[in-house]
Design a protein around this motif. Structure first.
Motif, PDB file in Angstrom:
ATOM      1  N   MET A  98      49.591  47.685 -77.133  1.00  0.00           N
ATOM      2  CA  MET A  98      48.617  48.584 -76.520  1.00  0.00           C
ATOM      3  C   MET A  98      47.303  48.643 -77.294  1.00  0.00           C
ATOM      4  N   LEU A  99      47.346  48.382 -78.614  1.00  0.00           N
ATOM      5  CA  LEU A  99      46.135  48.500 -79.443  1.00  0.00           C
ATOM      6  C   LEU A  99      45.574  47.160 -79.922  1.00  0.00           C
ATOM      7  N   LYS A 100      46.189  46.051 -79.568  1.00  0.00           N
ATOM      8  CA  LYS A 100      45.756  44.757 -80.104  1.00  0.00           C
ATOM      9  C   LYS A 100      44.329  44.382 -79.711  1.00  0.00           C
ATOM     10  N   ALA A 101      43.809  44.927 -78.623  1.00  0.00           N
ATOM     11  CA  ALA A 101      42.422  44.645 -78.261  1.00  0.00           C
ATOM     12  C   ALA A 101      41.466  45.251 -79.289  1.00  0.00           C
ATOM     13  N   ALA A 102      41.871  46.335 -79.936  1.00  0.00           N
ATOM     14  CA  ALA A 102      41.029  46.973 -80.950  1.00  0.00           C
ATOM     15  C   ALA A 102      41.115  46.250 -82.282  1.00  0.00           C
ATOM     16  N   SER A 103      42.279  45.661 -82.599  1.00  0.00           N
ATOM     17  CA  SER A 103      42.443  44.939 -83.862  1.00  0.00           C
ATOM     18  C   SER A 103      43.728  44.121 -83.835  1.00  0.00           C
ATOM     19  N   LYS A 104      43.631  42.904 -84.336  1.00  0.00           N
ATOM     20  CA  LYS A 104      44.821  42.059 -84.482  1.00  0.00           C
ATOM     21  C   LYS A 104      45.472  42.271 -85.853  1.00  0.00           C
ATOM     22  N   ALA A 105      44.867  43.088 -86.707  1.00  0.00           N
ATOM     23  CA  ALA A 105      45.363  43.300 -88.065  1.00  0.00           C
ATOM     24  C   ALA A 105      46.359  44.455 -88.167  1.00  0.00           C
ATOM     25  N   ILE A 106      46.850  44.929 -87.049  1.00  0.00           N
ATOM     26  CA  ILE A 106      47.871  45.976 -87.051  1.00  0.00           C
ATOM     27  C   ILE A 106      49.135  45.400 -87.686  1.00  0.00           C
ATOM     28  N   GLU A 107      49.819  46.211 -88.504  1.00  0.00           N
ATOM     29  CA  GLU A 107      51.050  45.758 -89.161  1.00  0.00           C
ATOM     30  C   GLU A 107      52.220  46.656 -88.804  1.00  0.00           C
ATOM     31  N   ILE A 108      53.345  46.030 -88.511  1.00  0.00           N
ATOM     32  CA  ILE A 108      54.592  46.749 -88.302  1.00  0.00           C
ATOM     33  C   ILE A 108      55.381  46.642 -89.598  1.00  0.00           C
ATOM     34  N   THR A 109      55.738  47.790 -90.171  1.00  0.00           N
ATOM     35  CA  THR A 109      56.425  47.792 -91.465  1.00  0.00           C
ATOM     36  C   THR A 109      57.526  48.846 -91.486  1.00  0.00           C
ATOM     37  N   GLY A 110      58.287  48.835 -92.562  1.00  0.00           N
ATOM     38  CA  GLY A 110      59.210  49.904 -92.873  1.00  0.00           C
ATOM     39  C   GLY A 110      60.307  50.153 -91.860  1.00  0.00           C
ATOM     40  N   VAL A 111      60.749  49.121 -91.153  1.00  0.00           N
ATOM     41  CA  VAL A 111      61.855  49.303 -90.219  1.00  0.00           C
ATOM     42  C   VAL A 111      63.124  49.457 -91.048  1.00  0.00           C
ATOM     43  N   ARG A 112      63.813  50.608 -90.877  1.00  0.00           N
ATOM     44  CA  ARG A 112      65.019  50.831 -91.673  1.00  0.00           C
ATOM     45  C   ARG A 112      65.909  51.882 -91.026  1.00  0.00           C
ATOM     46  N   LEU A 113      67.174  51.819 -91.404  1.00  0.00           N
ATOM     47  CA  LEU A 113      68.135  52.825 -90.995  1.00  0.00           C
ATOM     48  C   LEU A 113      67.971  54.023 -91.920  1.00  0.00           C
ATOM     49  N   LEU A 114      67.802  55.195 -91.343  1.00  0.00           N
ATOM     50  CA  LEU A 114      67.690  56.422 -92.138  1.00  0.00           C
ATOM     51  C   LEU A 114      69.041  57.082 -92.347  1.00  0.00           C
ATOM     52  N   ALA A 115      69.861  57.072 -91.306  1.00  0.00           N
ATOM     53  CA  ALA A 115      71.156  57.737 -91.408  1.00  0.00           C
ATOM     54  C   ALA A 115      72.069  57.268 -90.299  1.00  0.00           C
TER      55      ALA A 115
END
Length: 173
Positions: free
Chosen positions: A140-157
């Motif tokens: 949804m936001l890639k038109a504003a910037s291609k430098a978006i990063e997806i990080t920190g995917v983890r199981l919390l509990a």
């Protein structure tokens, strides 16, 4: 030696028996004899926004619409489609799911909690929910910037099942 001529050491003293491979071939673990129990899993992901993407989000000027609402819906849908995406994952009846998508100082935080009553857990469903939601924020936001990063995917509990309760470091159990 396996059928494809590759030497294997499955079930020896050096290597434990592999649960998702038998005779060198992938398999889905049989959970037929396991009791269905209540199980819950919570996961999170972060979407780091460069200034131009954050500005578009905060100003509401994103031409595709509201990324946070779309991400929430996508995460809910993703939780129900996990077995279609994770090859050896059992399809489980998702009996409840919540996905929260919030804009915070560090970026967009996504948290999902998924519940079932089944013979196997919903960790993968919670992780899929947050990952799919994060991908939708990017889309949804890639038109504003291609430098978006997806990080920190983890199981919390997680709770339920033979392995019991788990809480990531820093999380309440």
């Amino acid at each position: 030696m396996s059928a494809d001529g590759v030497e294997t050491a499955v079930g020896t003293a050096q290597t434990p028996e592999l649960t998702h491979f038998r005779d060198g071939l992938p398999r889905m673990v049989d959970v037929t004899g396991k009791a269905a129990t209540a199980r819950t899993a919570t996961a999170e992901a972060w979407v780091r926004l460069p200034p131009e993407a954050r500005a578009a989000l905060e100003a509401g000027t994103n031409p595709k619409g509201d990324p946070l609402t779309v991400a929430r819906l996508a995460g809910l849908a993703g939780s129900k489609r996990t077995a279609d995406l994770v090859t050896l994952c059992h399809p489980v009846p998702v009996t409840g799911a919540e996905v929260y998508v919030t804009l915070e100082a560090a970026g967009v935080r996504i948290e999902a909690t998924v519940r079932t009553t089944a013979p196997t857990g919903v960790e993968m469903e919670a992780l899929t929910a947050v990952t799919v939601a994060a991908l939708n924020v990017y889309d949804m936001l890639k038109a504003a910037s291609k430098a978006i990063e997806i990080t920190g995917v983890r199981l919390l509990a997680k709770s339920g099942g033979k392995s019991g309760t788990y809480a990531a470091p820093g999380q309440a159990g």
